[in-house]
Design a protein around this motif. Sequence first.
Motif, PDB file in Angstrom:
ATOM      1  N   GLY A  90       0.787  -1.228   0.000  1.00 54.00           N
ATOM      2  CA  GLY A  90       0.000   0.000   0.000  1.00 54.00           C
ATOM      3  C   GLY A  90       0.816   1.274   0.000  1.00 54.00           C
ATOM      4  N   ARG A  91       2.164   1.159  -0.177  1.00 53.75           N
ATOM      5  CA  ARG A  91       3.013   2.345  -0.065  1.00 53.75           C
ATOM      6  C   ARG A  91       3.817   2.641  -1.338  1.00 53.75           C
ATOM      7  NH1 ARG A  91       2.293   4.176   4.836  1.00 53.75           N
ATOM      8  NH2 ARG A  91       3.557   5.970   4.246  1.00 53.75           N
ATOM      9  N   THR A  92       3.661   1.838  -2.389  1.00 54.36           N
ATOM     10  CA  THR A  92       4.365   2.137  -3.633  1.00 54.36           C
ATOM     11  C   THR A  92       3.506   1.740  -4.825  1.00 54.36           C
ATOM     12  OG1 THR A  92       6.416   1.840  -4.897  1.00 54.36           O
ATOM     13  CG2 THR A  92       5.572  -0.095  -3.743  1.00 54.36           C
ATOM     14  N   LYS A  93       3.693   2.479  -5.914  1.00 48.32           N
ATOM     15  CA  LYS A  93       2.973   2.191  -7.149  1.00 48.32           C
ATOM     16  C   LYS A  93       3.746   1.217  -8.043  1.00 48.32           C
ATOM     17  CE  LYS A  93       0.889   6.812  -7.268  1.00 48.32           C
ATOM     18  NZ  LYS A  93       0.846   8.094  -8.021  1.00 48.32           N
ATOM     19  N   ARG A  94       5.053   1.072  -7.756  1.00 47.53           N
ATOM     20  CA  ARG A  94       5.889   0.265  -8.648  1.00 47.53           C
ATOM     21  C   ARG A  94       7.166  -0.117  -7.910  1.00 47.53           C
ATOM     22  NH1 ARG A  94       5.948  -1.118 -13.750  1.00 47.53           N
ATOM     23  NH2 ARG A  94       7.789  -1.069 -15.078  1.00 47.53           N
ATOM     24  N   TYR A  95       7.571  -1.383  -8.056  1.00 45.48           N
ATOM     25  CA  TYR A  95       8.765  -1.880  -7.367  1.00 45.48           C
ATOM     26  C   TYR A  95       9.670  -2.533  -8.396  1.00 45.48           C
ATOM     27  CZ  TYR A  95      11.250  -3.551  -3.178  1.00 45.48           C
ATOM     28  OH  TYR A  95      12.168  -3.757  -2.177  1.00 45.48           O
ATOM     29  N   ILE A  96      10.924  -2.099  -8.450  1.00 46.31           N
ATOM     30  CA  ILE A  96      11.865  -2.595  -9.450  1.00 46.31           C
ATOM     31  C   ILE A  96      13.017  -3.296  -8.746  1.00 46.31           C
ATOM     32  CG2 ILE A  96      13.390  -1.979 -11.358  1.00 46.31           C
ATOM     33  CD1 ILE A  96      11.539   0.468 -11.823  1.00 46.31           C
ATOM     34  N   LEU A  97      13.089  -4.590  -8.946  1.00 48.62           N
ATOM     35  CA  LEU A  97      14.099  -5.435  -8.312  1.00 48.62           C
ATOM     36  C   LEU A  97      15.250  -5.674  -9.284  1.00 48.62           C
ATOM     37  CD1 LEU A  97      14.993  -7.534  -6.068  1.00 48.62           C
ATOM     38  CD2 LEU A  97      13.712  -9.229  -7.414  1.00 48.62           C
ATOM     39  N   THR A  98      16.477  -5.478  -8.815  1.00 51.72           N
ATOM     40  CA  THR A  98      17.637  -5.871  -9.607  1.00 51.72           C
ATOM     41  C   THR A  98      17.880  -7.360  -9.407  1.00 51.72           C
ATOM     42  OG1 THR A  98      18.692  -3.695  -9.508  1.00 51.72           O
ATOM     43  CG2 THR A  98      20.108  -5.574  -9.962  1.00 51.72           C
ATOM     44  N   ARG A 138      16.514 -16.277  -7.274  1.00 54.13           N
ATOM     45  CA  ARG A 138      15.315 -16.975  -7.755  1.00 54.13           C
ATOM     46  C   ARG A 138      14.195 -16.896  -6.724  1.00 54.13           C
ATOM     47  NH1 ARG A 138      19.035 -20.489 -10.442  1.00 54.13           N
ATOM     48  NH2 ARG A 138      19.503 -21.622  -8.526  1.00 54.13           N
ATOM     49  N   LEU A 139      14.543 -17.175  -5.486  1.00 48.20           N
ATOM     50  CA  LEU A 139      13.535 -17.162  -4.420  1.00 48.20           C
ATOM     51  C   LEU A 139      13.043 -15.752  -4.123  1.00 48.20           C
ATOM     52  CD1 LEU A 139      15.143 -19.852  -2.121  1.00 48.20           C
ATOM     53  CD2 LEU A 139      12.926 -20.045  -3.267  1.00 48.20           C
ATOM     54  N   ALA A 140      13.925 -14.769  -4.214  1.00 43.89           N
ATOM     55  CA  ALA A 140      13.496 -13.379  -4.017  1.00 43.89           C
ATOM     56  C   ALA A 140      12.474 -12.982  -5.074  1.00 43.89           C
ATOM     57  CB  ALA A 140      14.702 -12.439  -4.054  1.00 43.89           C
ATOM     58  N   GLU A 141      12.759 -13.319  -6.333  1.00 39.55           N
ATOM     59  CA  GLU A 141      11.785 -13.045  -7.401  1.00 39.55           C
ATOM     60  C   GLU A 141      10.465 -13.750  -7.109  1.00 39.55           C
ATOM     61  OE1 GLU A 141      12.588 -13.518 -11.468  1.00 39.55           O
ATOM     62  OE2 GLU A 141      14.583 -12.619 -11.436  1.00 39.55           O
ATOM     63  N   ALA A 142      10.543 -15.017  -6.731  1.00 41.03           N
ATOM     64  CA  ALA A 142       9.321 -15.790  -6.481  1.00 41.03           C
ATOM     65  C   ALA A 142       8.468 -15.145  -5.405  1.00 41.03           C
ATOM     66  CB  ALA A 142       9.680 -17.222  -6.100  1.00 41.03           C
ATOM     67  N   VAL A 143       9.094 -14.689  -4.335  1.00 37.18           N
ATOM     68  CA  VAL A 143       8.346 -14.040  -3.249  1.00 37.18           C
ATOM     69  C   VAL A 143       7.683 -12.764  -3.752  1.00 37.18           C
ATOM     70  CG1 VAL A 143       8.544 -12.877  -1.023  1.00 37.18           C
ATOM     71  CG2 VAL A 143       9.736 -15.049  -1.406  1.00 37.18           C
ATOM     72  N   VAL A 153       8.682  -5.418 -11.255  1.00 40.84           N
ATOM     73  CA  VAL A 153       9.471  -5.811 -12.416  1.00 40.84           C
ATOM     74  C   VAL A 153      10.843  -6.229 -11.905  1.00 40.84           C
ATOM     75  CG1 VAL A 153      10.172  -3.420 -12.886  1.00 40.84           C
ATOM     76  CG2 VAL A 153      10.360  -5.122 -14.686  1.00 40.84           C
ATOM     77  N   ALA A 154      11.377  -7.312 -12.452  1.00 43.34           N
ATOM     78  CA  ALA A 154      12.704  -7.799 -12.074  1.00 43.34           C
ATOM     79  C   ALA A 154      13.637  -7.660 -13.265  1.00 43.34           C
ATOM     80  CB  ALA A 154      12.641  -9.255 -11.616  1.00 43.34           C
ATOM     81  N   MET A 155      14.616  -6.776 -13.151  1.00 41.18           N
ATOM     82  CA  MET A 155      15.611  -6.599 -14.204  1.00 41.18           C
ATOM     83  C   MET A 155      16.676  -7.680 -14.054  1.00 41.18           C
ATOM     84  SD  MET A 155      18.255  -3.427 -14.946  1.00 41.18           S
ATOM     85  CE  MET A 155      19.241  -3.755 -13.472  1.00 41.18           C
ATOM     86  N   THR A 213       5.925  -5.040 -16.651  1.00 42.22           N
ATOM     87  CA  THR A 213       6.013  -5.762 -15.381  1.00 42.22           C
ATOM     88  C   THR A 213       6.567  -7.164 -15.629  1.00 42.22           C
ATOM     89  OG1 THR A 213       3.721  -6.526 -15.556  1.00 42.22           O
ATOM     90  CG2 THR A 213       4.119  -4.506 -14.283  1.00 42.22           C
ATOM     91  N   GLY A 214       6.839  -7.868 -14.545  1.00 40.20           N
ATOM     92  CA  GLY A 214       7.383  -9.214 -14.642  1.00 40.20           C
ATOM     93  C   GLY A 214       8.885  -9.191 -14.849  1.00 40.20           C
ATOM     94  N   PRO A 215       9.473 -10.335 -15.106  1.00 37.97           N
ATOM     95  CA  PRO A 215      10.907 -10.389 -15.374  1.00 37.97           C
ATOM     96  C   PRO A 215      11.233  -9.765 -16.728  1.00 37.97           C
ATOM     97  CG  PRO A 215      10.004 -12.572 -14.861  1.00 37.97           C
ATOM     98  CD  PRO A 215       8.852 -11.665 -15.128  1.00 37.97           C
ATOM     99  N   VAL A 216      12.386  -9.100 -16.830  1.00 39.92           N
ATOM    100  CA  VAL A 216      12.811  -8.541 -18.109  1.00 39.92           C
ATOM    101  C   VAL A 216      14.337  -8.590 -18.187  1.00 39.92           C
ATOM    102  CG1 VAL A 216      12.709  -6.175 -17.208  1.00 39.92           C
ATOM    103  CG2 VAL A 216      12.689  -6.568 -19.676  1.00 39.92           C
ATOM    104  N   ASN A 217      14.839  -9.171 -19.275  1.00 44.44           N
ATOM    105  CA  ASN A 217      16.281  -9.257 -19.489  1.00 44.44           C
ATOM    106  C   ASN A 217      16.839  -7.931 -19.968  1.00 44.44           C
ATOM    107  OD1 ASN A 217      16.210 -11.994 -18.865  1.00 44.44           O
ATOM    108  ND2 ASN A 217      16.183 -12.663 -20.995  1.00 44.44           N
ATOM    109  N   ALA A 218      18.062  -7.637 -19.546  1.00 46.86           N
ATOM    110  CA  ALA A 218      18.747  -6.416 -19.980  1.00 46.86           C
ATOM    111  C   ALA A 218      20.209  -6.739 -20.233  1.00 46.86           C
ATOM    112  CB  ALA A 218      18.625  -5.332 -18.919  1.00 46.86           C
ATOM    113  N   ALA A 219      20.673  -6.477 -21.457  1.00 43.50           N
ATOM    114  CA  ALA A 219      22.073  -6.749 -21.799  1.00 43.50           C
ATOM    115  C   ALA A 219      22.428  -5.967 -23.052  1.00 43.50           C
ATOM    116  CB  ALA A 219      22.295  -8.238 -22.045  1.00 43.50           C
ATOM    117  N   SER A 220      23.700  -5.693 -23.223  1.00 43.97           N
ATOM    118  CA  SER A 220      24.143  -5.057 -24.455  1.00 43.97           C
ATOM    119  C   SER A 220      23.870  -5.971 -25.635  1.00 43.97           C
ATOM    120  CB  SER A 220      25.636  -4.745 -24.385  1.00 43.97           C
ATOM    121  OG  SER A 220      25.894  -3.761 -23.419  1.00 43.97           O
TER     122      SER A 220
END
Length: 297
Positions: A90-98, A138-143, A153-155, A213-220
């Motif tokens: 209830g305190r954020t509109k968006r959470y971005i996990l590295t 893996r477990l952090a993303e799952a939670v 979103v998980a980068m 949202t969800g997992p997203v890959n990022a690479a050159s």
Amino acid sequence: MQKVLILGGTRFFGKRLVDHLLWEGKSQITVATRGKMRVDFGSEVNRIKMDREDPQSLAKVAQTDQWDVVYDNICFSPDAAKSACEAFAGRTKRYILTSTLSVYGDPKPGFTEDDFDPYIYPLQYGNHEQFSYGEGKRLAEAVFFQEADFPVVAMRIPIVLGIDDYTRRLHFHIEHVQKGKPIGMPNPEAEIGFINSTEAARFLAWLGHSSITGPVNAASQGAITLSEMMKLIESVTGMQSQILSETGKEDMSPFGISESWTMSTDKAEQAGYTFESLMDWFPGLVREVALALQSES
């Protein structure tokens, strides 16, 4: 102005994220860390001292405001993810996990986001000392994806490189060549992907403004074989490398993968982001690191 909270923003690409958001001028930024790194962002950035592993400390930070975006660069376990789900409910509109390429397990070329599904991964709790780096992520993303009441979103990124990389993994290879020391590589023809710290920060900033949202890959864009990397180092240093399939542990390459290790970035690109080409920045970084190492010696 977006109200942005960054958990861990005082070194490497976390610091570059702060700099990029300041440059954009669209965010009111708060950085929460243990306070051990002395970084002066000026009066434009709020600083809060926090212990990321202490749920009460994290909850106290969460309650200081209502956040448009929270960036979490320092979550390494399911326990830490669970405390964030509770603190920011209830305190954020968006959470971005590295997150990391390591969630996919053993190396192979062309990982896509579907190769690891955190929405169905069995939950298990514990702190970062109880799991390997990849399993902790893996477990952090799952939670987050199964328990959070806010969009996440998980980068997922490969090895991040930069002149101030505190792991000094690229430095290792260049320094070994400069000193005539052997380097252990099980498979020099394996391809590897990277991202530089500036682009990692730029992509994080983009994620903060996007609806993905969800997992997203990022690479050159593109990859390089380890043998090509060593030839580039040889051309910059003017010295011959000594590559062996096996050496003592202290001389084994931190990039010493047995199979190619790359990922697809189609999801991010289809959403509108264009990554830099690896060869647009990698040779320049090799030269920069080589010069820095020469000045250190």
